[in-house]
Design an enzyme around this catalytic site. Structure first.
Site, PDB file in Angstrom:
ATOM      1  N   LYS A 174       0.842  -1.195   0.000  1.00  0.00           N
ATOM      2  CA  LYS A 174       0.000   0.000   0.000  1.00  0.00           C
ATOM      3  C   LYS A 174       0.883   1.253   0.000  1.00  0.00           C
ATOM      4  CE  LYS A 174      -2.129  -1.470   3.682  1.00  0.00           C
ATOM      5  NZ  LYS A 174      -3.052  -1.733   4.800  1.00  0.00           N
ATOM      6  N   THR A 205      -9.428   9.273   8.310  1.00  0.00           N
ATOM      7  CA  THR A 205      -9.067   8.035   7.593  1.00  0.00           C
ATOM      8  C   THR A 205      -8.838   6.857   8.538  1.00  0.00           C
ATOM      9  OG1 THR A 205      -6.742   8.733   7.636  1.00  0.00           O
ATOM     10  CG2 THR A 205      -8.025   9.290   5.664  1.00  0.00           C
ATOM     11  N   GLY A 207      -9.094   3.487  10.186  1.00  0.00           N
ATOM     12  CA  GLY A 207      -9.667   2.213   9.796  1.00  0.00           C
ATOM     13  C   GLY A 207      -9.459   1.823   8.346  1.00  0.00           C
ATOM     14  N   THR A 208      -8.660   2.580   7.600  1.00  0.00           N
ATOM     15  CA  THR A 208      -8.501   2.278   6.169  1.00  0.00           C
ATOM     16  C   THR A 208      -7.896   0.893   5.936  1.00  0.00           C
ATOM     17  OG1 THR A 208      -6.418   3.515   6.204  1.00  0.00           O
ATOM     18  CG2 THR A 208      -8.359   4.650   5.374  1.00  0.00           C
ATOM     19  N   GLY A 209      -6.857   0.526   6.695  1.00  0.00           N
ATOM     20  CA  GLY A 209      -6.207  -0.763   6.480  1.00  0.00           C
ATOM     21  C   GLY A 209      -7.126  -1.933   6.791  1.00  0.00           C
ATOM     22  N   CYS A 210      -7.831  -1.844   7.901  1.00  0.00           N
ATOM     23  CA  CYS A 210      -8.791  -2.894   8.268  1.00  0.00           C
ATOM     24  C   CYS A 210      -9.877  -3.010   7.210  1.00  0.00           C
ATOM     25  CB  CYS A 210      -9.441  -2.574   9.611  1.00  0.00           C
ATOM     26  SG  CYS A 210      -8.301  -2.275  10.979  1.00  0.00           S
TER      27      CYS A 210
END
Length: 267
Positions: A174, A205, A207-210
């Site tokens: 990412k 932003t 929580g984007t990875g989860c």
């Protein structure tokens, strides 16, 4: 009809923006039945993580046995696992699961708070990553896992190769923290895909990875191949970022329900 079944194994975010809470919201929004194994509980809000407590390994194992022994899964997503013993516990069970596994190697929160014991990094490398259908590290997690530091887009392939050397079938690197338009790189070592997206001027932003990893797992459960699952998940999370909203005094969450909002709310 019963929807596809996706299991998240992660930590609970009391603020509702990341972790188990983000995973289940994402799964609902992407048309699957979400189930959860809680590995840790965090005291967390928009300002950061004030503390976390691991569940005993026997509690994590019991949750896994309950879901897998009765309901079953079509895909699995792992997130915050916190400690060596919890990583080992989860990996031992997942070694017997035939469904696709998405590993989000959570090491640090959005606010810079550590969520993985240093001793657990070696266990993630040795026990968990070889089970992964796709692993989704951000640039900090790439460096934590491999020692490869990425400062420009042209270095992302070297990072992906270093991650693939640890055993997953696919690596999704990412690149959102690099300058310019965000680009993510997906590869299995033979084929390369790059996913670009608009950079939205929104600092909410959390929580984007989860969210991305859970959306990928959801579409793998629907039967998509990895490149298509990542493409659909990227579109979903880009919209969620665009409509992220403020909560509290710090960084607010992405909007997992952005597709369902009335037009006068999401525009």
């Amino acid at each position: 009809m019963t929807p596809p079944r996706v299991l998240t194994i992660a930590g609970s975010d009391s603020g509702g923006g990341a972790g188990i809470q983000a995973d289940l919201k994402t799964m609902l929004a992407n048309g699957v039945h979400g189930m959860s194994v809680i590995a840790a509980v965090t005291a967390q809000n928009s300002l950061g993580v004030q503390g976390y407590w691991e569940l005993p390994p026997e509690a994590v194992k019991a949750q896994l046995d309950s879901v897998l022994g009765d309901i079953g899964v079509d895909a699995v997503k792992t997130g915050m696992l916190a400690s060596p013993i919890l990583v080992e516990t989860v990996a031992e069970v997942l070694a017997g699961v035939a469904a696709p596994i998405v590993v989000d190697p959570v090491g640090v929160s959005k606010h810079g708070d550590s969520l993985l014991e240093p001793a657990a990094v070696d266990v993630v490398r040795a026990r968990l990553l070889p089970l992964a259908t796709v692993v989704t590290p951000n640039l900090w997690e790439v460096e934590q896992l491999t020692g490869v530091k990425v400062e420009a887009e042209e270095q992302m392939m070297a990072a992906a190769e270093a991650v693939l050397a640890l055993g997953p079938k696919w690596a999704l690197i990412k690149g959102g923290h690099l300058p310019g338009e965000p680009v993510d790189l997906l590869t299995d070592g033979e084929t390369e895909y790059r996913y670009s997206a608009e950079r939205h001027d929104n600092h909410h932003t959390h929580g984007t990875g989860c969210t991305l990893a859970s959306a990928i797992a959801s579409h793998l459960a629907h039967g998509e191949d990895v490149p298509d699952a990542v493409r659909i998940a990227k579109d979903y999370v880009t919209g969620a970022i665009a409509h992220g909203f403020g909560l509290g005094a710090g960084i607010g969450p992405v909007d997992h329900a952005w597709q369902w909002r009335p037009l006068d709310v999401v525009q």
